[in-house]
Write an enzyme that holds these catalytic residues in place. Structure first.
Site: not given
Lengths: 388, 388
Positions: B107, B133-134, B177-178, B292, B295
């Site tokens: 985004n 990946i999120d 994942g934030r 990492y 991903r």
């Protein structure tokens, strides 16, 4: 008279230790029509407690499904039995009418069998089947479980290096291994040339210095615009002290009752991360601890490892005929062959990487080390990095 | 007049982002005989600097090798351009005579294109190709890159759970994942029943409390003799505060110039490890930070993900004809289809997990969430745990 085999699994699980279990069960059935195979739950704990599962009752389909499953299907233990405990184990074997006890594990496992052998008086065949991702058993060219774990580590570092080509920075991956560096060295198995990561490798066999690490990273970073590092969790300083002491401020070091520094992979990772932040404040720097991920990853099981682990299981049933001993996976003239050696030859001994496999000054795996690893691993995956 | 396409990759690399790149290049060639495709190195940085590689000059074999390689083959960037920077990007596109600019990313990447769109005056088609990946892009059923990362996480937790069946204890795996918990939830995708790990899942969508975590672990451990936990690195406390504040003693918390707590996955992991040691002193407890690894892992690339990422690349060339927009991967009546939506519909927006996918009280993914994940992932690997 029926033939009774007791089998158990010890130490850390691997991706293929159940292949060894099932290889033994199927061979026992095939060679002894009236064989009775008892699986002890949670290693020698289950033997001592009489906690057995009747593996003879399982169908071949059930057994094949178990073989394909990573982890230790019978459960495992890290118990190192003393003499009293060994007495209970022998009592458990005798109560089960065991003719043979097959114990799958590393050098601690062989050590337990050695103690039992002294007590058992030769009546029960005590057979050690090798297993360890650390690849640190003497008398073996390599050990079942190692190749699959090495495959994970090699795939991880190919992937991480591609990540850091795209978004440059510094990466340190901390890999299991207290004394032997084989698994960490596997990070470099598929390097194509000096631009590929890992650019630097640190193993327990060579004395480690944080100052050298920082200097190595600095020069690598200047040269390639990024730096990927593979480090064993077992690296120690020149004086043999744990790495934490040179990284963590004394006020924050935790010590146990004996004054030993408490160190986990996570602590080491955090301490390194802090130091890298200080030394390279503007650079993306990341320390990851692989932890248990490499040792039984269901998505990285080597076909060779699978087959060898199974073959070792089959061979234990032959080995039982000759009494106690440790099965060794050897390679002669390019051919893999199985042999039995004395328990004392393996028990409590640790095989380190041969000196010629590692260049401590350059912090890299030598061509000889790479050749050894490539001989075991599948072919490297095809990749292209021609656009950068 | 030749048709000039500029293409770039932004944000974190994935296992399949190069499929999208190559899909676009091959489609541009096929549909426009005189197409000229320029790849910008390191995202918009390369566009602004005129740092291009001529992708038209590559053979199809070369391109297929690039497509199969994880990571961003052109390099990537995390730059979020301001107006002046956007001016340089547009100047770079004009200097290259670009008819279209295809930017593959999440985004933030769509947001950059939205700013460019306001300035470009419709002369250059600005097309966003989804990648993350999120899995957190609105308008998409799922995003290229997610399924492969989810596959790694699902495989990792199946494997770790088998490890902890054999040697019981407590395990916490911290997953990237934030804001969105899809990737962490994937840990539970292949659970067969309530005995399988991960027994507990924590995602950023639900407020997190360490006390609840400890209570959850305690009751799970009492019930199953072990406890496997999947946790997003982005979990936050009820008040929205970073988790570190409730875990780390105030004297040890580091704050930046704005008073914000500095927290990486490693710090979170270490703080959790310490707390678990206090709460469960006699239990093997381990916290690993996947970092990492998920991903772009070369050993866990989903065939579906690979194909969808390629198809998205192909579709961007069609989309360019209609001007600017964001390609969206949608699913209707079980069929996957590609569409173009406005950049503004995607830019700067974060898609969270639907409320029905997660049960915060039970700390678990619901049946609806599992069904969504299973629809995307390959079939679970066959495993057997019947001996314990």
């Amino acid at each position: 008279m029926s033939k009774v085999f007791v089998i158990a699994q010890g130490g850390g699980p691997t991706a293929v230790i159940n292949q060894t279990l099932v290889g033994a069960v199927l061979a026992a059935r095939r060679r002894h029509k009236d064989a009775h195979v008892l699986g002890a739950r949670f290693g020698v704990r289950g033997v001592a407690a009489g906690d057995f599962v009747d593996l003879s009752a399982l169908t071949e389909d059930d057994l094949r499904a178990i073989a394909a499953t990573p982890g230790s299907a019978l459960g495992s233990t890290r118990d190192k039995p003393d003499n009293a405990y060994c007495g209970r184990i022998l009592a458990g074997l005798r109560a089960a009418d065991a003719d043979a006890f097959i114990y799958v594990g590393g050098n601690d496992t062989a050590g337990t069998l050695q103690v039992l052998e002294a007590e058992a008086g030769g009546k029960i065949a005590l057979v050690h089947a090798p297993k360890t991702i650390d690849n640190d058993l003497v008398e073996n060219d390599h050990t079942p479980g190692f190749i699959s774990a090495a495959l994970f580590v090699a795939e991880a570092f190919v992937s991480i290096d591609l990540d850091f080509r795209a978004l440059p920075g510094i990466y340190v991956g901390i890999v299991m291994g207290r004394h032997a560096g084989f698994l960490t060295a596997s990070a470099a198995a598929w390097r194509r040339d000096e631009t590929d990561g890992p650019h630097l490798v640190y193993v327990p066999e060579a004395p480690f210095s944080v100052d050298k690490l920082v200097a190595d990273i600095r020069s690598t970073f200047q040269r390639f615009g990024r730096c990927v590092v593979a480090m064993s969790e077992g690296v120690t300083t020149e004086g043999g002290g744990p790495l934490a002491e040179s990284l963590i401020p004394p006020s924050r070091l935790e010590r146990d009752a004996h004054g030993n520094v408490q160190l986990s992979g996570g602590d080491l990772g955090l301490a390194l991360q802090e130091r890298l932040k200080q030394e390279f404040p503007k650079v993306r720097a990341r320390v990851d601890t692989f932890g248990y991920l490499p040792r039984g990853f269901i998505g990285a099981i080597s076909e060779r490892d699978r087959q060898e682990a199974f073959d070792v299981g089959v061979f234990t049933i032959e080995a039982c005929k000759k009494g106690s001993g440790s099965v060794a996976l050897q390679v002669a003239e390019g051919e893999t062959r199985l042999a039995t050696v004395a328990l004392a030859a393996v028990a409590g001994k640790t095989r380190l990487m041969p000196a010629g496999y590692f260049d401590a000054a350059a912090s890299r795996v030598t061509d000889a080390g790479i050749a050894y690893l490539r001989r075991l691993l599948p072919s490297p995956p095809p990749i292209s990095t021609r656009l950068l």
